[in-house]
Design a protein around this motif. Structure first.
Motif, PDB file in Angstrom:
ATOM      1  N   HIS A 212      33.830  22.057  -1.539  1.00 21.47           N
ATOM      2  CA  HIS A 212      34.637  22.775  -2.520  1.00 21.47           C
ATOM      3  C   HIS A 212      36.089  22.933  -2.082  1.00 21.47           C
ATOM      4  O   HIS A 212      36.923  23.380  -2.870  1.00 21.47           O
ATOM      5  CB  HIS A 212      34.035  24.158  -2.784  1.00 21.47           C
ATOM      6  CG  HIS A 212      32.695  24.106  -3.451  1.00 21.47           C
ATOM      7  ND1 HIS A 212      31.520  23.972  -2.739  1.00 21.47           N
ATOM      8  CD2 HIS A 212      32.337  24.149  -4.754  1.00 21.47           C
ATOM      9  CE1 HIS A 212      30.498  23.952  -3.574  1.00 21.47           C
ATOM     10  NE2 HIS A 212      30.963  24.057  -4.805  1.00 21.47           N
ATOM     11  N   SER A 213      36.388  22.581  -0.850  1.00 18.94           N
ATOM     12  CA  SER A 213      37.757  22.704  -0.342  1.00 18.94           C
ATOM     13  C   SER A 213      38.442  21.356  -0.183  1.00 18.94           C
ATOM     14  O   SER A 213      39.462  21.259   0.480  1.00 18.94           O
ATOM     15  CB  SER A 213      37.742  23.426   1.020  1.00 18.94           C
ATOM     16  OG  SER A 213      37.114  24.682   0.929  1.00 18.94           O
ATOM     17  N   GLY A 215      39.842  19.398  -2.528  1.00 21.13           N
ATOM     18  CA  GLY A 215      40.913  19.078  -3.475  1.00 21.13           C
ATOM     19  C   GLY A 215      40.551  17.958  -4.435  1.00 21.13           C
ATOM     20  O   GLY A 215      39.511  17.983  -5.089  1.00 21.13           O
ATOM     21  N   MET A 320      39.937  31.333  -6.556  1.00 18.65           N
ATOM     22  CA  MET A 320      40.545  30.325  -5.695  1.00 18.65           C
ATOM     23  C   MET A 320      40.573  30.810  -4.241  1.00 18.65           C
ATOM     24  O   MET A 320      40.647  32.006  -3.979  1.00 18.65           O
ATOM     25  CB  MET A 320      41.970  30.012  -6.144  1.00 18.65           C
ATOM     26  CG  MET A 320      42.112  29.453  -7.567  1.00 18.65           C
ATOM     27  SD  MET A 320      41.343  27.859  -7.797  1.00 18.65           S
ATOM     28  CE  MET A 320      39.882  28.334  -8.718  1.00 18.65           C
ATOM     29  N   GLN A 324      44.166  26.567  -2.851  1.00 20.74           N
ATOM     30  CA  GLN A 324      43.543  25.865  -3.964  1.00 20.74           C
ATOM     31  C   GLN A 324      44.272  26.148  -5.277  1.00 20.74           C
ATOM     32  O   GLN A 324      44.811  27.228  -5.490  1.00 20.74           O
ATOM     33  CB  GLN A 324      42.075  26.283  -4.108  1.00 20.74           C
ATOM     34  CG  GLN A 324      41.158  25.719  -3.055  1.00 20.74           C
ATOM     35  CD  GLN A 324      39.720  26.149  -3.274  1.00 20.74           C
ATOM     36  OE1 GLN A 324      39.433  27.074  -4.039  1.00 20.74           O
ATOM     37  NE2 GLN A 324      38.799  25.471  -2.606  1.00 20.74           N
ATOM     38  N   ARG A 325      44.263  25.129  -6.153  1.00 25.27           N
ATOM     39  CA  ARG A 325      44.777  25.257  -7.506  1.00 25.27           C
ATOM     40  C   ARG A 325      43.612  25.126  -8.481  1.00 25.27           C
ATOM     41  O   ARG A 325      42.563  24.564  -8.134  1.00 25.27           O
ATOM     42  CB  ARG A 325      45.832  24.184  -7.783  1.00 25.27           C
ATOM     43  CG  ARG A 325      47.060  24.290  -6.882  1.00 25.27           C
ATOM     44  CD  ARG A 325      47.990  23.096  -7.100  1.00 25.27           C
ATOM     45  NE  ARG A 325      48.399  22.982  -8.488  1.00 25.27           N
ATOM     46  CZ  ARG A 325      49.419  23.646  -9.020  1.00 25.27           C
ATOM     47  NH1 ARG A 325      50.122  24.486  -8.257  1.00 25.27           N
ATOM     48  NH2 ARG A 325      49.743  23.491 -10.291  1.00 25.27           N
ATOM     49  N   ASP A 328      41.755  21.941  -8.794  1.00 23.78           N
ATOM     50  CA  ASP A 328      40.927  21.555  -7.658  1.00 23.78           C
ATOM     51  C   ASP A 328      39.493  22.059  -7.783  1.00 23.78           C
ATOM     52  O   ASP A 328      38.628  21.634  -7.017  1.00 23.78           O
ATOM     53  CB  ASP A 328      41.526  22.095  -6.349  1.00 23.78           C
ATOM     54  CG  ASP A 328      42.884  21.500  -6.034  1.00 23.78           C
ATOM     55  OD1 ASP A 328      43.139  20.365  -6.456  1.00 23.78           O
ATOM     56  OD2 ASP A 328      43.686  22.182  -5.373  1.00 23.78           O
ATOM     57  N   ARG A 329      39.246  22.956  -8.746  1.00 28.25           N
ATOM     58  CA  ARG A 329      37.916  23.559  -8.867  1.00 28.25           C
ATOM     59  C   ARG A 329      37.388  23.437 -10.296  1.00 28.25           C
ATOM     60  O   ARG A 329      37.239  24.426 -11.013  1.00 28.25           O
ATOM     61  CB  ARG A 329      37.963  25.027  -8.438  1.00 28.25           C
ATOM     62  CG  ARG A 329      38.346  25.241  -6.984  1.00 28.25           C
ATOM     63  CD  ARG A 329      37.327  24.628  -6.031  1.00 28.25           C
ATOM     64  NE  ARG A 329      35.997  25.143  -6.276  1.00 28.25           N
ATOM     65  CZ  ARG A 329      35.532  26.259  -5.731  1.00 28.25           C
ATOM     66  NH1 ARG A 329      36.284  26.970  -4.915  1.00 28.25           N
ATOM     67  NH2 ARG A 329      34.298  26.651  -5.981  1.00 28.25           N
TER      68      ARG A 329
END
Length: 631
Positions: A212-213, A215, A320, A324-325, A328-329
């Motif tokens: 999840h990190s 990007g 977030m 993170q933006r 990105d999720r």
């Protein structure tokens, strides 16, 4: 991973999208004139040399980061160690050239490979003299060729070899033998499906998650996972229904008579997809007709809302982590709602007392003007952020909506002192001249405002536009006409006997990360307030029959005994006086068709939310067309 990557044009959040067939491959052990060093080839070099070659293809990456990653992977990743072992073996036998081949062993105990520690368990090895690979190995090396070798998406090594940074220790992913834990097993479901595995992997849990990190790589992984699951589904349909055909009863009888006279007549439509398969063109057509059935019963809709997720919602921003933006999720934003952000189209029909009948009613609910910042600053801020189109045209010719020098949405609009009703099915909203305001780097006025409802806009703080037209039903199901997002469309004449619906569906697809995440979570693509029952219309001895090749006679015998919805309706009218005044299209409101007995039974409750729908029949099909008219 090999695929055509299509980044979206214009501004907005990054969205990983792909077009065409997805495949995974691994290069030969050594580079050649056709293949430069890539994939696992880099691990047979010295660390500094491998880093230098990587950086030559990635100019924006930091050297010390590459060196650190290279060191870690060589130490803990079993696949990197496999390449090193292969290199040493080839050095001992310099006359041998090799390529890698992935094998599937269904008898392999997959639990042994969850976290491989010994490189020999997953290492590439040479084939023995008798040509047989040793037991319990997934990767073998053959002394032939120098071409890239494809990896099956069903292979448990596919993910760790495609995404070494997401699986740094070479952890194996889903495999066909993976079983549910005891408490999750059912009589019908013992093994974990590919879809269930990826839904589990993509769920967020406590603690740090590399996945999840990651990007933009996370988006690629999501899209890849969805394409694999849908590809497996389509592959299942093809393999298990390869001989499944659909033919009319009368046509099947004619074909059997021709065969009896030794005429080479082939029957049926070879490869078919169920209309229940979401996204299938037939699925889209059926839902469009369902929507028109509701229009037939309740009249045209009064409101058409387009609701787009706002990545600046506090619920999203609070989820977030670090730098993170929202883009990105995609796993987070789909829970709140394809081109970067999910959206919904909603059609509403109002009761008779609430109908919008005059231009004053339109102005009461819908505005296409900038609000006064002095009387309602919050609404002004939301409108200028979410409800301003473009700008485009001469002041921004590079806007995504521009084509042939004009805006495809016909912006900027003309100033209008008063709203005009029903112009080509749409209202023309009031846009009075006003002083321009600065929005980002552009100066805009009311001509650039997208119509909105002030109350809904303030409540949701998102892009919501309003309009009302019977054409909205067509727009709502627009994929019936243009298909899924695709780069190009080829129209050709197809032989009805050689038509391949699955191939047509796969070749034209665009897939983006939010859509992929939505489908992996098995969220609904649509929702209707009423149940629409799809009725069959056919002539005598011409019901559609689904059968296996070579079982035509049995299919005809079974069809002769089975009643369909229209034949059962004729019998109902003969035996039940209370059904005499109920038309065929309205019968589902009062009766339920029991598939086990193929009879209509009186409905006990819930009929007010049920609508019957007849199929669309071409006027060229004269007998069926006039049969509908009789109903």
């Amino acid at each position: 991973m090999g695929v055509q990557i299509k980044p979206p044009h214009g501004t907005g959040p990054y969205c990983y999208r792909l077009h065409g067939q997805v495949y995974h491959r691994v290069s030969p052990l050594y580079a050649s004139d056709q293949h430069k060093e890539s994939y696992g080839q880099l691990y047979i070099f010295d660390s500094s040399e491998a880093t230098e070659k990587c950086l030559s293809n990635n100019q924006n990456c930091l050297q010390h980061v590459f060196e650190k990653l290279d060191f870690i992977l060589r130490e803990i990743n079993s696949f990197a160690q496999s390449y090193l072992q292969m290199h040493r073996l080839v050095q001992e036998h310099p006359t041998t050239s090799v390529k890698m081949v992935f094998l599937e062993d269904k008898n392999l105990d997959m639990r042994r490979y969850n976290a491989p520690t010994l490189c020999t368990e997953v290492a590439a090895i040479f084939v023995g003299d008798n040509g047989e690979p040793p037991a319990n190995r997934d990767i073998c090396v053959y002394p032939v060729g120098d071409t890239c070798q494809s990896i099956s998406p069903l292979n448990q090594r596919c993910d760790p070899m495609t995404y070494p940074l997401l699986f740094p220790r070479g952890e194996c992913s889903w495999n066909t033998g993976m079983e549910h834990v005891e408490e999750r097993r059912t009589a019908k479901r013992i093994r974990v499906t590919q879809l269930q595995y990826y839904a589990y992997r993509l769920s967020q849990r406590n603690g740090f998650s590399i996945l999840h990190s990651s990007g933009k790589l996370f988006q690629q992984y999501i899209v890849d996972a969805y394409v694999k699951t849908e590809g497996s589904h389509l592959h299942f349909l093809r393999q298990n229904q390869k001989d499944l055909r659909i033919e009319l009863h009368r046509g099947l009888l004619d074909a059997l008579e021709c065969r009896a006279h030794k005429e080479n007549i082939r029957t049926g439509k070879l490869i078919i997809m169920q209309s229940s398969f979401q996204g299938n063109p037939c699925h889209m057509q059926q839902n469009y007709q369902d929507a028109m059935a509701m229009v037939r019963k309740f009249g045209k809709q009064d409101l058409f809302l387009t609701f787009i997720c706002n990545p600046s919602w506090s619920e999203i921003l609070n989820s977030m982590e670090g730098v993170q933006r929202p883009e990105d999720r995609p796993d987070i934003i789909v829970h709140f709602q394809k081109r970067g952000l999910p959206h919904a189209h909603i059609l509403l029909t109002l009761d008779s007392e609430s109908k919008i009948r005059t231009k004053d009613d339109i102005d009461k609910f819908v505005s296409a003007e900038l609000p006064d910042p002095y009387t309602d600053l919050r609404l002004f801020q939301i409108v200028t952020k979410c409800m301003v189109h473009g700008p485009c045209g001469t002041i921004n010719i590079n806007s995504p909506c521009m084509g042939d020098g004009q805006c495809c949405k016909s912006f900027p609009k003309q100033f209008k002192d008063d709203t005009e009703e029903n112009v080509n099915g749409y209202p023309i909203y009031r846009r009075r001249p006003t002083e321009p305001v600065q929005v980002r780097k552009y100066s805009i006025d009311n001509r650039w405002v997208v119509p909105y409802n002030p109350w809904l806009l303030k409540k949701s703080n998102a892009h919501i536009k309003d309009c009302a037209s019977v054409k909205s039903v067509k727009y709502l199901c627009k994929y019936v006409y243009k298909g899924h997002d695709a780069a190009s469309v080829k129209i050709q004449k197809e032989d009805a006997l050689d038509h391949d619906e699955i191939l047509s569906f796969v070749e034209g697809r665009y897939v983006g990360a939010p859509e992929a995440m939505w489908r992996l979570n098995e969220f609904n693509l649509l929702h209707k307030s009423h149940t629409v029952v799809r009725l069959v219309v056919h002539l005598q001895q011409q019901p559609p029959i689904v059968y296996q090749d070579g079982q035509e006679a049995q299919a005809i015998e079974q069809a002769a005994l089975r009643k369909t919805t229209p034949t059962s309706w004729f019998k109902l009218n003969k035996n039940d006086p209370s059904a005499h005044n109920i038309s065929y299209s309205d019968i589902p409101q009062y009766y339920v068709f029991d598939k086990s007995t193929t009879n209509w039974k009186k409905r006990q409750h819930g009929g007010q939310n049920v609508i019957g729908r007849l199929p669309v029949v071409s006027i060229l099909d004269i007998e069926r067309y006039y049969l509908l008219g009789i109903n």
